[in-house]
Design a protein around this motif. Sequence first.
Motif, PDB file in Angstrom:
ATOM      1  N   PRO A 202       0.840  -1.198   0.000  1.00 42.40           N
ATOM      2  CA  PRO A 202       0.000   0.000   0.000  1.00 42.40           C
ATOM      3  C   PRO A 202       0.878   1.252   0.000  1.00 42.40           C
ATOM      4  CG  PRO A 202      -0.775  -1.590   1.614  1.00 42.40           C
ATOM      5  CD  PRO A 202       0.555  -2.087   1.131  1.00 42.40           C
ATOM      6  N   ASP A 240      -1.534   4.738  -4.226  1.00 38.15           N
ATOM      7  CA  ASP A 240      -2.883   4.272  -3.922  1.00 38.15           C
ATOM      8  C   ASP A 240      -3.713   5.382  -3.285  1.00 38.15           C
ATOM      9  OD1 ASP A 240      -2.245   1.643  -4.756  1.00 38.15           O
ATOM     10  OD2 ASP A 240      -1.363   1.212  -2.794  1.00 38.15           O
ATOM     11  N   SER A 260      -6.683   7.324  -7.314  1.00 38.46           N
ATOM     12  CA  SER A 260      -6.083   7.393  -5.981  1.00 38.46           C
ATOM     13  C   SER A 260      -7.117   7.915  -4.983  1.00 38.46           C
ATOM     14  CB  SER A 260      -4.864   8.323  -5.980  1.00 38.46           C
ATOM     15  OG  SER A 260      -3.868   7.853  -6.865  1.00 38.46           O
ATOM     16  N   SER A 261      -7.086   7.373  -3.788  1.00 36.66           N
ATOM     17  CA  SER A 261      -7.969   7.859  -2.729  1.00 36.66           C
ATOM     18  C   SER A 261      -7.437   9.173  -2.178  1.00 36.66           C
ATOM     19  CB  SER A 261      -8.052   6.825  -1.593  1.00 36.66           C
ATOM     20  OG  SER A 261      -8.547   5.596  -2.061  1.00 36.66           O
ATOM     21  N   TRP A 446      -7.084   4.841   6.877  1.00 36.52           N
ATOM     22  CA  TRP A 446      -6.385   4.276   5.715  1.00 36.52           C
ATOM     23  C   TRP A 446      -5.281   3.325   6.159  1.00 36.52           C
ATOM     24  CZ3 TRP A 446      -1.280   4.712   3.938  1.00 36.52           C
ATOM     25  CH2 TRP A 446      -1.050   4.146   2.678  1.00 36.52           C
ATOM     26  N   SER A 450      -4.926  -0.765   5.426  1.00 33.93           N
ATOM     27  CA  SER A 450      -3.749  -1.184   4.656  1.00 33.93           C
ATOM     28  C   SER A 450      -2.799  -2.062   5.449  1.00 33.93           C
ATOM     29  CB  SER A 450      -2.982   0.053   4.165  1.00 33.93           C
ATOM     30  OG  SER A 450      -3.812   0.923   3.427  1.00 33.93           O
TER      31      SER A 450
END
Length: 462
Positions: A202, A240, A260-261, A446, A450
């Motif tokens: 990640p 990512d 992408s977040s 996040w 991940s």
Amino acid sequence: MSISPPHSLCPLSLRDAAGGNRPDAHAAGKSRIDDDSPAIRAGSQTKGHVLFVSRQRIVGKTNGSSAYLLDLATAARRAGFTPHLLQPSPNIMGRWPFMRLRPEMAAFETHAIRGVIRYRRWVVSRDPGVFIDAALAIACRIARRAGLRGVWSTDRPRPYSIAAAWQDKDRTYLQRAADHADIVIADYAFQAEAFMHFVNRPSAIVMHDLFHRRDAQPDVTDSVAKLGKDDEIALLAKADAVIAIQSSEAHFILDNVPGSSAILAPMAVNTVSDVQPGKNGRLLFVGSNTAPNVVGLEWFFRDVWPLVKAHSPSATLDIAGTVNAGFAETAPAGVGFLGLVDDLTSLYTDAAIVISPLTFGSGLKIKLVEAMANGKAVVATGVTLQGVEAECDGAVIRADTGVQFAEAIVTLLDDDHRRIALARAALCAAKTHFSAPACHAEFIAWLESSRPTCSIEPGITE
């Protein structure tokens, strides 16, 4: 120990070239630094090893970008992850051959820099050219202060290390960490190349700000690299997720980098218990030697300060931070350049008003949030407030012309009650919007999503 799928790492130790970990060398805290041996060590329970890859000069919370990276590392550690800092380029030393790490660097479990040697908290460059450049820079500065002018005395800083081209030695150094980091975070988009060494890990980029928006003033030579919009989007798309420091830049990611977040993670601050009215007549500006700070102060000296002094002859302005290096001339009457100040507590306590007269730039202006957290009345431009307009509504006075800025300062100096009320609103806004839980929630979520899918018992090493 449970076994994870091949694409998800267990938190294991990263060995040096000799096959073992070197002992901890940091005098305060767990952070340590090697010049040749990046290492991620096990030995305690962790949710995962988070590797920050950076090519900026970081010694502590001495400027906004360093403070922000340390804030994220601290948030990761408090959430049960183990942060590490890997700096694959010796160019972070710039033209100054020494740097002294501050205690807050202990937020990182390990800290490795290529091409340096270390004695306690001191880091020393191995490159003789850095020593030569430092000597020349000092000689040129002395000459300019003595009134000598010429091409030979022109300040010539080294290239901006964050955006410098990657070298094969940088890649080789980074590769040694490739198998043992669970999550990889690049400090600025320019470090996106690092992700190719961490396949199926990640990844995220700490954006800090949008570089293509720094071209708003073409006559200004910024202290950082220029980057076109399309090129910047291409770099950001390699991660990512992208960590944005304020809402308008998070929306930019949502609109322009759909793969992408977007993680909104403003800078968190610790707040004082109550407002600090300060001493009447004392103003404060805090900033590092960057083009937005230098240009903003030049505008303030030219268009605002004469009007303030005409009304309040006893008014003074303290300027803390390395921004003083951007001014070769003597400061205007009533203005004092203090240079880098290790502890700003007394300056914030004594200041009646904190100013932020920026005329261009992007990202969250961290010193704005810091001033609010210290319970201060703040006068700032719209540029300073970009991305946090809603959070600062009613808590900061906005002024975009020289006359407006001067009138706001004079009004606050003349009216103690109004100044204290504004300071109270600022402190309330800081507690509401810039506390650690409010700022770090999306980032921690996040990290949790991940984290590795295996467990490891304390003390187990590879």
